[in-house]
Design a protein around this motif. Structure first.
Motif, PDB file in Angstrom:
ATOM      1  N   VAL A   1      -4.472 -34.552 -11.105  1.00 10.26           N
ATOM      2  CA  VAL A   1      -4.456 -33.251 -10.431  1.00 10.26           C
ATOM      3  C   VAL A   1      -3.775 -32.236 -11.349  1.00 10.26           C
ATOM      4  CG1 VAL A   1      -3.801 -32.013  -8.329  1.00 10.26           C
ATOM      5  CG2 VAL A   1      -4.237 -34.453  -8.228  1.00 10.26           C
ATOM      6  N   VAL A   2      -4.442 -31.104 -11.556  1.00 14.96           N
ATOM      7  CA  VAL A   2      -3.895 -30.051 -12.432  1.00 14.96           C
ATOM      8  C   VAL A   2      -3.827 -28.747 -11.647  1.00 14.96           C
ATOM      9  CG1 VAL A   2      -4.339 -28.714 -14.537  1.00 14.96           C
ATOM     10  CG2 VAL A   2      -4.802 -31.161 -14.517  1.00 14.96           C
ATOM     11  N   ASP A   3      -2.715 -28.057 -11.754  1.00 11.98           N
ATOM     12  CA  ASP A   3      -2.518 -26.767 -11.080  1.00 11.98           C
ATOM     13  C   ASP A   3      -3.193 -25.680 -11.920  1.00 11.98           C
ATOM     14  OD1 ASP A   3      -1.455 -24.308 -10.261  1.00 11.98           O
ATOM     15  OD2 ASP A   3       0.442 -25.193  -9.646  1.00 11.98           O
TER      16      ASP A   3
ATOM     17  N   GLU B   1      -3.930 -17.129  -7.581  1.00 12.23           N
ATOM     18  CA  GLU B   1      -4.323 -16.629  -8.908  1.00 12.23           C
ATOM     19  C   GLU B   1      -3.940 -17.656  -9.974  1.00 12.23           C
ATOM     20  OE1 GLU B   1      -6.074 -13.950  -9.515  1.00 12.23           O
ATOM     21  OE2 GLU B   1      -6.087 -13.409  -7.393  1.00 12.23           O
ATOM     22  N   GLY B   2      -4.771 -17.786 -11.002  1.00 16.82           N
ATOM     23  CA  GLY B   2      -4.436 -18.756 -12.051  1.00 16.82           C
ATOM     24  C   GLY B   2      -5.156 -18.412 -13.347  1.00 16.82           C
ATOM     25  N   LYS B   3      -5.203 -19.387 -14.235  1.00 16.71           N
ATOM     26  CA  LYS B   3      -5.834 -19.170 -15.536  1.00 16.71           C
ATOM     27  C   LYS B   3      -7.355 -19.139 -15.384  1.00 16.71           C
ATOM     28  CE  LYS B   3      -2.226 -21.678 -18.014  1.00 16.71           C
ATOM     29  NZ  LYS B   3      -1.913 -22.694 -19.007  1.00 16.71           N
ATOM     30  N   ASP B   4      -8.023 -18.583 -16.394  1.00 19.75           N
ATOM     31  CA  ASP B   4      -9.477 -18.567 -16.414  1.00 19.75           C
ATOM     32  C   ASP B   4      -9.989 -20.028 -16.496  1.00 19.75           C
ATOM     33  OD1 ASP B   4     -12.065 -17.012 -16.905  1.00 19.75           O
ATOM     34  OD2 ASP B   4     -12.053 -18.503 -18.514  1.00 19.75           O
TER      35      ASP B   4
ATOM     36  N   ASP C   1     -14.838 -17.082  -8.530  1.00 21.73           N
ATOM     37  CA  ASP C   1     -13.607 -16.277  -8.450  1.00 21.73           C
ATOM     38  C   ASP C   1     -12.421 -17.135  -7.986  1.00 21.73           C
ATOM     39  OD1 ASP C   1     -12.284 -13.903  -9.006  1.00 21.73           O
ATOM     40  OD2 ASP C   1     -13.863 -12.712  -8.087  1.00 21.73           O
ATOM     41  N   MET C   2     -11.255 -16.498  -7.761  1.00 26.89           N
ATOM     42  CA  MET C   2     -10.082 -17.284  -7.327  1.00 26.89           C
ATOM     43  C   MET C   2      -9.091 -16.385  -6.606  1.00 26.89           C
ATOM     44  SD  MET C   2      -7.803 -17.844 -10.742  1.00 26.89           S
ATOM     45  CE  MET C   2      -9.081 -18.474 -11.790  1.00 26.89           C
TER      46      MET C   2
END
Length: 524
Positions: free
Chosen positions: A109-111, A144-147, A171-172
């Motif tokens: 699992v990666v955030d 919100e996070g990285k592309d 989107d995010m």
């Protein structure tokens, strides 16, 4: 159902990640889809007095983190799924390393906001070493996070494995609309709900229907992204995944149940059924008629009322049956078990049979230690259950002389569990506890007090590393022990351990005594 069919439908895997990436939340949601629980515990919520199913120890509930691997099994479609939820915190790494020896595949699992973190990299090294198939779940898309493209590059670079997205986010954060499931060609639309499941609309990526659901701009962007993915990344190939060379990637939000079912559906379809296991004598095939298995974990006090220890056995081959005699290899004697258990975290139920790939709990009255083998009669020794050299050390002292027995029993059981390592200094006979991280000392103190009614206190000791020593030259070994007698200790197996005060002294010892081997893990 035949033995082969029973074994083929088993999926035993561990969920690993850095702390707080959402591992325990994902476990909860997988259990929810498997019908094993009917309402997910709010892992972080203090208002709701439910905690995660897999975090059941008092200290886990107080801290909101996992400190021990928990085992949960459930049926999903025609598959029997066994999940091992591991601690993410680096202070409990050893528990996680050992768990990785008992599973056939792994979900990482990666955030999305934090990307790949140090802990994940370390665990991935173990998976690479063992060629364990890996699936990646990129979590927390409701924030919100990285592309996503940047995250894929980071995964390849940091985890040193080829990746292939099988779903793609639209989107995010607050604008998050859902994901396009590339594996099944359908659009999954996002509705933020912790309890209900999202709707899926089956449609081709070129279908004009997509615009109706997500708007023109996002539809164009999605098609461009998917085209780019198919050009940049190789087509998904199950053989490469099973060989541990390719990791499929899914995107979603475990907290809001999103993307979890897609992950589970694909997982049960492509993940490996139990694989053959290397023993010292030979490779053991899961479809063999004869039972074999090894203890990868011991947990003290799963039921505090009975002070009971449970040994967790990974069944490697054949079928395990209740009330049948099996050979305990280390003791060289027969044992039978009248109440083996299947787990749902702390809840246990008696089982009559288990097959290769299953995890069985056996009541333990001090008969087992980690790494023990049980078989139908053949002498087998399963390998690969290391104890690593601890990095932090403290003397443990009795703070209440009236409770000496309780303290001794508590230390003995917790050390057998693999929570930490115990060394007895040969110079002054004092007991030293060695751990991988500071938090383990707190867990030991807490559990000694609350589970055994024993009070301990810690005293500082300045040590750099503990190394196990051995030599083919007995005279040199004796000479070394004489010269270093203040720094010599025995571990709980009675093996010689050198407690080096500094890196410099360790290097000097290695230079001065060329015929002595210094080992930094106990598996040699």
């Amino acid at each position: 159902m035949s033995l082969r069919k029973e074994i083929e439908r088993r999926r035993t895997f561990a969920i690993i990640s850095h702390p707080d990436a959402g591992k325990t939340t994902l476990t909860e949601k997988l259990l929810l889809f498997g019908g094993a629980i009917h309402v997910a515990g709010a892992v972080k919520s203090n208002k709701i007095k439910k905690s995660a199913t897999s975090d059941w120890m008092d200290i886990e509930r107080q801290r909101g983190i996992s400190v021990a691997t928990s085992v949960m099994g459930f049926e999903y479609d025609d598959y029997k799924v066994n999940i091992l939820d591991t601690p993410g915190h680096q202070d409990f790494m050893e528990d996680t390393y050992r768990t990785l020896t008992a599973v056939d595949s792994v979900i990482v699992v990666v955030d999305i906001a934090k990307g790949v973190e140090p802990q994940t990299r370390k665990l991935m090294e173990v998976c690479r070493m063992r060629k364990t198939p890996v699936m990646i779940f990129v979590n927390k898309l409701d924030r919100e996070g990285k592309d996503p493209m940047e995250v894929l590059d980071e995964l390849e670079d940091q985890l040193q494995i080829a990746v292939r997205p099988l779903s793609w986010p639209i989107d995010m954060g607050e604008r998050f609309k859902g994901v396009y499931n590339i594996y099944e060609n359908c659009l999954d639309l996002y509705k933020p709900s912790k309890q209900s499941v999202t709707e899926s609309v089956h449609m081709d990526i070129d279908s004009p229907e997509i615009e109706k659901h997500i708007g023109d701009k996002l539809a164009t962007q999605l098609r461009d992204d998917i085209e780019l993915i198919s050009e940049v990344y190789p087509d998904f190939n199950t053989e490469d995944y099973l060989a541990g060379d390719l990791a499929p990637v899914f995107f979603g939000s475990a907290l809001y149940n999103f993307g979890v079912k897609e992950l589970l559906d694909c997982f049960v379809e492509i993940a490996p059924s139990p694989r053959s296991v290397q023993a010292e004598e030979r490779r053991v095939d899961p479809y063999e008629e004869d039972f074999s298995g090894f203890i990868f974990k011991i947990h003290a006090n799963m039921d505090p009322n009975h002070r009971s220890c449970i040994a967790f056995v990974k069944v490697c081959s054949g079928k395990f049956e209740r009330n049948v005699n099996y050979k305990h290899i280390r003791f060289n004697r027969q044992m039978k078990f009248s109440s083996p258990t299947a787990f749902m975290a702390q809840k246990k139920e008696i089982l009559d049979e288990a097959f290769a790939g299953d995890i069985v709990g056996l009541p333990d009255n001090g008969n087992f230690k980690i790494g023990d083998t049980l078989t139908s009669g053949e002498n087998l020794h399963f390998k690969g259950l290391p104890s690593f050299s601890p990095e932090m050390f403290k003397y443990i002292e009795n703070a209440d002389p009236m409770k000496t027995k309780q303290l001794q029993k508590g230390i003995e059981q917790l050390i057998d569990e693999g929570v930490a390592q115990l060394f007895t200094n040969q110079f002054n006979n004092r007991k030293i506890i060695g751990t991988v991280g500071q938090l383990q000392f707190e867990v030991i103190e807490y559990r000694l007090l609350h589970e055994y009614g024993a009070k301990c206190r810690w005293e500082p000791i300045s040590l750099y590393k503990a190394c196990w020593i051995e030599s083919d030259n007995p005279a040199e070994l004796e000479e070394f022990k004489k010269r270093k007698y203040q720094y010599m200790a025995k571990d709980k197996e009675g093996r010689d351990v050198f407690l080096a005060e500094s890196n410099y002294l360790l290097m000097m010892a290695q230079q001065d005594f060329k015929n002595i081997k210094f080992h930094f893990n106990s598996e040699f």
